[in-house]
Design a protein around this motif. Sequence first.
Motif, PDB file in Angstrom:
ATOM      1  N   LEU A  41       9.304   9.474  -1.913  1.00 41.02           N
ATOM      2  CA  LEU A  41       9.295  10.007  -0.550  1.00 41.02           C
ATOM      3  C   LEU A  41       8.189   9.323   0.229  1.00 41.02           C
ATOM      4  O   LEU A  41       7.039   9.246  -0.241  1.00 41.02           O
ATOM      5  N   GLU A  42       8.540   8.826   1.407  1.00 44.89           N
ATOM      6  CA  GLU A  42       7.598   8.109   2.252  1.00 44.89           C
ATOM      7  C   GLU A  42       7.615   8.680   3.655  1.00 44.89           C
ATOM      8  O   GLU A  42       8.547   9.375   4.048  1.00 44.89           O
ATOM      9  N   GLY A  43       6.582   8.346   4.401  1.00 50.30           N
ATOM     10  CA  GLY A  43       6.489   8.784   5.790  1.00 50.30           C
ATOM     11  C   GLY A  43       5.038   8.977   6.171  1.00 50.30           C
ATOM     12  O   GLY A  43       4.151   9.037   5.316  1.00 50.30           O
ATOM     13  N   GLY A  44       4.809   9.077   7.454  1.00 51.13           N
ATOM     14  CA  GLY A  44       3.453   9.291   7.929  1.00 51.13           C
ATOM     15  C   GLY A  44       2.923  10.652   7.541  1.00 51.13           C
ATOM     16  O   GLY A  44       3.660  11.545   7.129  1.00 51.13           O
ATOM     17  N   ASP A  45       1.612  10.817   7.653  1.00 55.23           N
ATOM     18  CA  ASP A  45       0.995  12.107   7.367  1.00 55.23           C
ATOM     19  C   ASP A  45       1.548  13.160   8.326  1.00 55.23           C
ATOM     20  O   ASP A  45       1.650  12.929   9.526  1.00 55.23           O
ATOM     21  N   ASP A  57       5.625   1.103  -0.560  1.00 51.24           N
ATOM     22  CA  ASP A  57       5.911   1.067   0.875  1.00 51.24           C
ATOM     23  C   ASP A  57       4.756   1.648   1.683  1.00 51.24           C
ATOM     24  O   ASP A  57       4.493   1.205   2.805  1.00 51.24           O
ATOM     25  N   SER A  58       4.063   2.620   1.099  1.00 60.51           N
ATOM     26  CA  SER A  58       2.878   3.165   1.767  1.00 60.51           C
ATOM     27  C   SER A  58       1.789   2.106   1.907  1.00 60.51           C
ATOM     28  O   SER A  58       1.108   2.028   2.934  1.00 60.51           O
ATOM     29  N   SER A  59       1.609   1.291   0.876  1.00 66.25           N
ATOM     30  CA  SER A  59       0.596   0.242   0.949  1.00 66.25           C
ATOM     31  C   SER A  59       0.940  -0.787   2.013  1.00 66.25           C
ATOM     32  O   SER A  59       0.077  -1.235   2.777  1.00 66.25           O
ATOM     33  N   VAL A  60       2.217  -1.174   2.078  1.00 66.95           N
ATOM     34  CA  VAL A  60       2.630  -2.142   3.093  1.00 66.95           C
ATOM     35  C   VAL A  60       2.405  -1.569   4.495  1.00 66.95           C
ATOM     36  O   VAL A  60       1.928  -2.261   5.396  1.00 66.95           O
ATOM     37  N   ALA A  61       2.724  -0.279   4.659  1.00 64.95           N
ATOM     38  CA  ALA A  61       2.589   0.348   5.974  1.00 64.95           C
ATOM     39  C   ALA A  61       1.130   0.621   6.342  1.00 64.95           C
ATOM     40  O   ALA A  61       0.691   0.294   7.452  1.00 64.95           O
ATOM     41  N   TYR A  62       0.382   1.209   5.415  1.00 65.56           N
ATOM     42  CA  TYR A  62      -0.986   1.635   5.732  1.00 65.56           C
ATOM     43  C   TYR A  62      -2.007   0.500   5.621  1.00 65.56           C
ATOM     44  O   TYR A  62      -2.836   0.316   6.511  1.00 65.56           O
ATOM     45  N   GLN A  63      -1.969  -0.248   4.505  1.00 62.29           N
ATOM     46  CA  GLN A  63      -2.940  -1.329   4.363  1.00 62.29           C
ATOM     47  C   GLN A  63      -2.462  -2.599   5.070  1.00 62.29           C
ATOM     48  O   GLN A  63      -3.270  -3.337   5.610  1.00 62.29           O
ATOM     49  N   GLY A  64      -1.146  -2.847   5.055  1.00 61.47           N
ATOM     50  CA  GLY A  64      -0.623  -4.018   5.738  1.00 61.47           C
ATOM     51  C   GLY A  64      -0.685  -3.876   7.242  1.00 61.47           C
ATOM     52  O   GLY A  64      -1.449  -4.561   7.930  1.00 61.47           O
ATOM     53  N   ALA A  65       0.099  -2.947   7.795  1.00 58.40           N
ATOM     54  CA  ALA A  65       0.148  -2.780   9.251  1.00 58.40           C
ATOM     55  C   ALA A  65      -1.054  -2.011   9.779  1.00 58.40           C
ATOM     56  O   ALA A  65      -1.672  -2.399  10.770  1.00 58.40           O
ATOM     57  N   ARG A  86      -4.121  -1.471   8.497  1.00 58.68           N
ATOM     58  CA  ARG A  86      -5.390  -2.205   8.389  1.00 58.68           C
ATOM     59  C   ARG A  86      -5.276  -3.653   8.875  1.00 58.68           C
ATOM     60  O   ARG A  86      -6.231  -4.412   8.798  1.00 58.68           O
ATOM     61  N   VAL A  87      -4.079  -4.028   9.329  1.00 59.83           N
ATOM     62  CA  VAL A  87      -3.812  -5.358   9.861  1.00 59.83           C
ATOM     63  C   VAL A  87      -4.106  -6.434   8.813  1.00 59.83           C
ATOM     64  O   VAL A  87      -4.773  -7.439   9.083  1.00 59.83           O
ATOM     65  N   LEU A  88      -3.631  -6.216   7.601  1.00 54.99           N
ATOM     66  CA  LEU A  88      -3.625  -7.238   6.568  1.00 54.99           C
ATOM     67  C   LEU A  88      -2.230  -7.849   6.527  1.00 54.99           C
ATOM     68  O   LEU A  88      -1.318  -7.389   7.204  1.00 54.99           O
ATOM     69  N   ASP A  89      -2.045  -8.878   5.720  1.00 51.88           N
ATOM     70  CA  ASP A  89      -0.743  -9.526   5.628  1.00 51.88           C
ATOM     71  C   ASP A  89       0.208  -8.658   4.808  1.00 51.88           C
ATOM     72  O   ASP A  89      -0.025  -8.419   3.618  1.00 51.88           O
ATOM     73  N   ALA A  90       1.265  -8.179   5.439  1.00 52.65           N
ATOM     74  CA  ALA A  90       2.177  -7.244   4.772  1.00 52.65           C
ATOM     75  C   ALA A  90       2.841  -7.866   3.550  1.00 52.65           C
ATOM     76  O   ALA A  90       3.029  -7.199   2.528  1.00 52.65           O
ATOM     77  N   THR A  91       3.194  -9.148   3.647  1.00 51.33           N
ATOM     78  CA  THR A  91       3.840  -9.810   2.511  1.00 51.33           C
ATOM     79  C   THR A  91       2.884  -9.907   1.329  1.00 51.33           C
ATOM     80  O   THR A  91       3.275  -9.682   0.174  1.00 51.33           O
ATOM     81  N   GLU A  92       1.636 -10.215   1.599  1.00 48.59           N
ATOM     82  CA  GLU A  92       0.636 -10.277   0.524  1.00 48.59           C
ATOM     83  C   GLU A  92       0.449  -8.909  -0.122  1.00 48.59           C
ATOM     84  O   GLU A  92       0.336  -8.805  -1.352  1.00 48.59           O
ATOM     85  N   ARG A 145       1.291   1.888  14.275  1.00 51.18           N
ATOM     86  CA  ARG A 145       1.595   0.675  13.505  1.00 51.18           C
ATOM     87  C   ARG A 145       2.209   1.025  12.155  1.00 51.18           C
ATOM     88  O   ARG A 145       3.128   0.340  11.677  1.00 51.18           O
ATOM     89  N   VAL A 146       1.720   2.098  11.546  1.00 51.33           N
ATOM     90  CA  VAL A 146       2.259   2.545  10.258  1.00 51.33           C
ATOM     91  C   VAL A 146       3.735   2.924  10.405  1.00 51.33           C
ATOM     92  O   VAL A 146       4.581   2.516   9.593  1.00 51.33           O
ATOM     93  N   ARG A 147       4.047   3.685  11.441  1.00 48.70           N
ATOM     94  CA  ARG A 147       5.439   4.093  11.645  1.00 48.70           C
ATOM     95  C   ARG A 147       6.347   2.886  11.850  1.00 48.70           C
ATOM     96  O   ARG A 147       7.438   2.801  11.259  1.00 48.70           O
ATOM     97  N   ASP A 148       5.913   1.957  12.689  1.00 47.93           N
ATOM     98  CA  ASP A 148       6.721   0.760  12.944  1.00 47.93           C
ATOM     99  C   ASP A 148       6.958  -0.033  11.657  1.00 47.93           C
ATOM    100  O   ASP A 148       8.054  -0.554  11.431  1.00 47.93           O
ATOM    101  N   ALA A 149       5.941  -0.099  10.819  1.00 52.74           N
ATOM    102  CA  ALA A 149       6.071  -0.844   9.565  1.00 52.74           C
ATOM    103  C   ALA A 149       7.066  -0.167   8.635  1.00 52.74           C
ATOM    104  O   ALA A 149       7.887  -0.840   7.988  1.00 52.74           O
TER     105      ALA A 149
END
Length: 211
Positions: A11-15, A101-109, A111-117, A168-172
């Motif tokens: 299960l995923e989604g914003g807080d 998916d949480s890491s891609v959304a929260y740390q990627g988008a 925190r503005v890190l590279d989502a693919t990385e 940004r998290v939601r968009d990701a």
Amino acid sequence: MTSGPGAWITLEGGDGSGKTTQSNLLAGWLTDEGHTVVRTREPGGSEVGQLIRDIVLHHRGDIAPRAEALLYAADRAHHVATVVRPALARGEVVLQDRYLDSSVAYQGAGRVLDATEIRNLSLWAAEGALPDLTVLLDLDPTTARTRLDSADKPFDRLEAEKAEFHGRVRDAYLALADAEPERFLVLDAAASTQEIAALVRARVAALLAPR
């Protein structure tokens, strides 16, 4: 991920999107249907993970974004190896709050890190493991903040971030769902609790029927 009688559902989604409520309802239904359910979460689904959770969510000082991403990946590597894979091998249903998916959304988008990385780091940590189904509860950040405020409890480090971060998290999340429609079930988290639960049960029933 699985081909036996078990299944892995995240299960995923914003807080504030209602993941805990829907997880409780789904777990009860699955148990009534005769399934053995393993409920877990990231971070914190193991003893080691709980230590990491205390750092990433409750540490009072700043954590460098890359260090934060690595901590989540470390938790994920241990969690998948010691909790998720063994449960699936036993034919159980793993019901998990948050995954890569949480890491891609929260740390990627966020925190503005590279989502693919970030995604590749998580896949490496988990040896490529992906869930059978990911339920994304989509909610606009303003409504989510209202729900969090009404809960009257202290915010963790991520919940306390500004609206731009959560936007940004939601968009990701939505971009991830668009890229993998076969894995994701995207639901409007503003709908009624029972309406959402019924849609989740229908998708899970279809997933488990061939098993």
